[in-house]
Write a protein that holds these residues in place. Structure first.
Motif, PDB file in Angstrom:
ATOM      1  N   MET A  66     -27.620 -26.728  79.180  1.00  0.00           N
ATOM      2  CA  MET A  66     -26.154 -26.718  79.218  1.00  0.00           C
ATOM      3  C   MET A  66     -25.524 -27.961  78.588  1.00  0.00           C
ATOM      4  N   THR A  67     -25.871 -29.121  79.130  1.00  0.00           N
ATOM      5  CA  THR A  67     -25.183 -30.351  78.705  1.00  0.00           C
ATOM      6  C   THR A  67     -25.478 -30.704  77.252  1.00  0.00           C
ATOM      7  N   HIS A  68     -26.749 -30.720  76.875  1.00  0.00           N
ATOM      8  CA  HIS A  68     -27.091 -31.120  75.501  1.00  0.00           C
ATOM      9  C   HIS A  68     -26.522 -30.183  74.438  1.00  0.00           C
ATOM     10  N   PRO A  69     -26.618 -28.857  74.606  1.00  0.00           N
ATOM     11  CA  PRO A  69     -26.007 -27.986  73.591  1.00  0.00           C
ATOM     12  C   PRO A  69     -24.493 -28.184  73.501  1.00  0.00           C
ATOM     13  N   LEU A  70     -23.844 -28.354  74.634  1.00  0.00           N
ATOM     14  CA  LEU A  70     -22.402 -28.576  74.631  1.00  0.00           C
ATOM     15  C   LEU A  70     -22.060 -29.890  73.932  1.00  0.00           C
ATOM     16  N   ARG A  71     -22.865 -30.926  74.179  1.00  0.00           N
ATOM     17  CA  ARG A  71     -22.652 -32.216  73.514  1.00  0.00           C
ATOM     18  C   ARG A  71     -22.809 -32.051  71.996  1.00  0.00           C
ATOM     19  N   GLY A  72     -23.802 -31.280  71.583  1.00  0.00           N
ATOM     20  CA  GLY A  72     -24.001 -31.035  70.154  1.00  0.00           C
ATOM     21  C   GLY A  72     -22.784 -30.380  69.513  1.00  0.00           C
ATOM     22  N   ILE A  73     -22.206 -29.424  70.207  1.00  0.00           N
ATOM     23  CA  ILE A  73     -20.996 -28.762  69.702  1.00  0.00           C
ATOM     24  C   ILE A  73     -19.847 -29.761  69.644  1.00  0.00           C
ATOM     25  N   ARG A  74     -19.720 -30.569  70.700  1.00  0.00           N
ATOM     26  CA  ARG A  74     -18.647 -31.571  70.720  1.00  0.00           C
ATOM     27  C   ARG A  74     -18.781 -32.535  69.545  1.00  0.00           C
ATOM     28  N   TYR A  75     -20.008 -32.958  69.241  1.00  0.00           N
ATOM     29  CA  TYR A  75     -20.218 -33.860  68.108  1.00  0.00           C
ATOM     30  C   TYR A  75     -19.802 -33.205  66.788  1.00  0.00           C
ATOM     31  N   LYS A  76     -20.089 -31.918  66.646  1.00  0.00           N
ATOM     32  CA  LYS A  76     -19.687 -31.210  65.425  1.00  0.00           C
ATOM     33  C   LYS A  76     -18.172 -31.123  65.310  1.00  0.00           C
ATOM     34  N   VAL A  77     -17.509 -30.862  66.431  1.00  0.00           N
ATOM     35  CA  VAL A  77     -16.046 -30.805  66.414  1.00  0.00           C
ATOM     36  C   VAL A  77     -15.468 -32.197  66.150  1.00  0.00           C
ATOM     37  N   ALA A  85      -5.981 -33.342  62.679  1.00  0.00           N
ATOM     38  CA  ALA A  85      -5.627 -33.493  64.088  1.00  0.00           C
ATOM     39  C   ALA A  85      -5.659 -32.171  64.848  1.00  0.00           C
ATOM     40  N   GLU A  86      -5.642 -31.040  64.145  1.00  0.00           N
ATOM     41  CA  GLU A  86      -5.617 -29.746  64.828  1.00  0.00           C
ATOM     42  C   GLU A  86      -6.900 -29.480  65.620  1.00  0.00           C
ATOM     43  N   TYR A  87      -7.948 -30.241  65.378  1.00  0.00           N
ATOM     44  CA  TYR A  87      -9.208 -30.075  66.120  1.00  0.00           C
ATOM     45  C   TYR A  87      -9.237 -30.877  67.418  1.00  0.00           C
ATOM     46  N   ASP A  88      -8.253 -31.735  67.619  1.00  0.00           N
ATOM     47  CA  ASP A  88      -8.278 -32.639  68.764  1.00  0.00           C
ATOM     48  C   ASP A  88      -8.247 -31.910  70.107  1.00  0.00           C
ATOM     49  N   ALA A  89      -7.433 -30.882  70.249  1.00  0.00           N
ATOM     50  CA  ALA A  89      -7.347 -30.161  71.526  1.00  0.00           C
ATOM     51  C   ALA A  89      -8.698 -29.545  71.887  1.00  0.00           C
ATOM     52  N   CYS A  90      -9.361 -28.977  70.915  1.00  0.00           N
ATOM     53  CA  CYS A  90     -10.680 -28.396  71.132  1.00  0.00           C
ATOM     54  C   CYS A  90     -11.667 -29.491  71.540  1.00  0.00           C
ATOM     55  N   TYR A  91     -11.634 -30.603  70.849  1.00  0.00           N
ATOM     56  CA  TYR A  91     -12.524 -31.722  71.148  1.00  0.00           C
ATOM     57  C   TYR A  91     -12.322 -32.206  72.585  1.00  0.00           C
ATOM     58  N   GLN A  92     -11.067 -32.355  72.992  1.00  0.00           N
ATOM     59  CA  GLN A  92     -10.774 -32.836  74.346  1.00  0.00           C
ATOM     60  C   GLN A  92     -11.277 -31.856  75.415  1.00  0.00           C
ATOM     61  N   LYS A  93     -11.122 -30.572  75.165  1.00  0.00           N
ATOM     62  CA  LYS A  93     -11.615 -29.560  76.120  1.00  0.00           C
ATOM     63  C   LYS A  93     -13.140 -29.603  76.208  1.00  0.00           C
ATOM     64  N   LEU A  94     -13.798 -29.816  75.083  1.00  0.00           N
ATOM     65  CA  LEU A  94     -15.262 -29.925  75.091  1.00  0.00           C
ATOM     66  C   LEU A  94     -15.713 -31.165  75.863  1.00  0.00           C
ATOM     67  N   ARG A  95     -14.975 -32.259  75.725  1.00  0.00           N
ATOM     68  CA  ARG A  95     -15.298 -33.470  76.496  1.00  0.00           C
ATOM     69  C   ARG A  95     -15.190 -33.191  77.989  1.00  0.00           C
ATOM     70  N   GLN A  96     -14.136 -32.467  78.387  1.00  0.00           N
ATOM     71  CA  GLN A  96     -13.954 -32.117  79.798  1.00  0.00           C
ATOM     72  C   GLN A  96     -15.086 -31.217  80.283  1.00  0.00           C
ATOM     73  N   ALA A  97     -15.473 -30.249  79.468  1.00  0.00           N
ATOM     74  CA  ALA A  97     -16.556 -29.333  79.835  1.00  0.00           C
ATOM     75  C   ALA A  97     -17.877 -30.089  79.948  1.00  0.00           C
ATOM     76  N   GLU A  98     -18.125 -31.007  79.031  1.00  0.00           N
ATOM     77  CA  GLU A  98     -19.358 -31.806  79.084  1.00  0.00           C
ATOM     78  C   GLU A  98     -19.384 -32.666  80.343  1.00  0.00           C
ATOM     79  N   LEU A  99     -18.259 -33.248  80.704  1.00  0.00           N
ATOM     80  CA  LEU A  99     -18.186 -34.049  81.922  1.00  0.00           C
ATOM     81  C   LEU A  99     -18.442 -33.176  83.156  1.00  0.00           C
ATOM     82  N   ALA A 100     -17.934 -31.953  83.153  1.00  0.00           N
ATOM     83  CA  ALA A 100     -18.184 -31.030  84.272  1.00  0.00           C
ATOM     84  C   ALA A 100     -19.680 -30.698  84.357  1.00  0.00           C
TER      85      ALA A 100
END
Length: 166
Positions: A66-77, A85-100
């Protein structure tokens, strides 16, 4: 599983201490170590838990699946975010999901930690826990790794005198 626990609270506070984020990221990037396992080792020593094993099958699987694949996606975003800047909202949501995901992982480690032998908290237990983790990851304990661990040991030691609950 108890998501909100002492380890989670400690991790949030500890990671914000001066030099800890940088040190943990260095240990992760240069030595392949898990930041959560490093924090778990420090927390265990502060609580007096001698953690013979820093790894936990359930937490390890969660991290890998879970965590590592999500982190990989976050790094790509994050790379795309530099293009616009249009990618920022997606990036922030991925950070929240990774923290969860990391909170779940820490809850699993917390359950394991509570089963460990408990002694008087000390810097020696913190060091023993960290060395146990390094050995399990086949990371040689040399001057480079010891230097990278110094900020963690310094910060963890400060908890022994000020924040530890008897």
């Amino acid at each position: 599983m108890q998501l909100k626990n002492d380890l989670w609270d400690f991790a949030l506070n500890f990671y914000q201490q001066p030099g800890i984020e940088q040190s943990c990221l260095e240990l992760q990037n240069e030595f392949g170590l898990s930041i959560n396992r490093l924090i778990f080792a420090c927390w265990g020593g502060i609580q007096g838990y001698v953690l013979e094993s820093i790894t936990c099958n359930e937490a390890d699987h969660w991290q890998q699946e879970m965590t590592h694949p999500l982190r990989g996606i976050r790094y790509k975003v994050r790379e795309r975010k530099q293009q616009g800047a249009e990618y920022d909202a997606c990036y922030q949501k991925l950070r929240q999901a990774e923290l969860a995901c990391e909170q779940v992982e820490l809850a699993l480690l917390y359950q394991q930690g509570l089963q460990a032998a408990q002694m008087q908290p000390s810097i020696e237990i913190i060091e023993e826990n960290l060395h146990s983790y390094l050995k399990s990851q086949k990371v040689p304990i040399d001057k480079d790794i010891l230097g990278a661990l110094k900020p963690l040991l310094r910060a963890a030691n400060s908890y022994l005198g000020t924040n530890h609950k008897e």
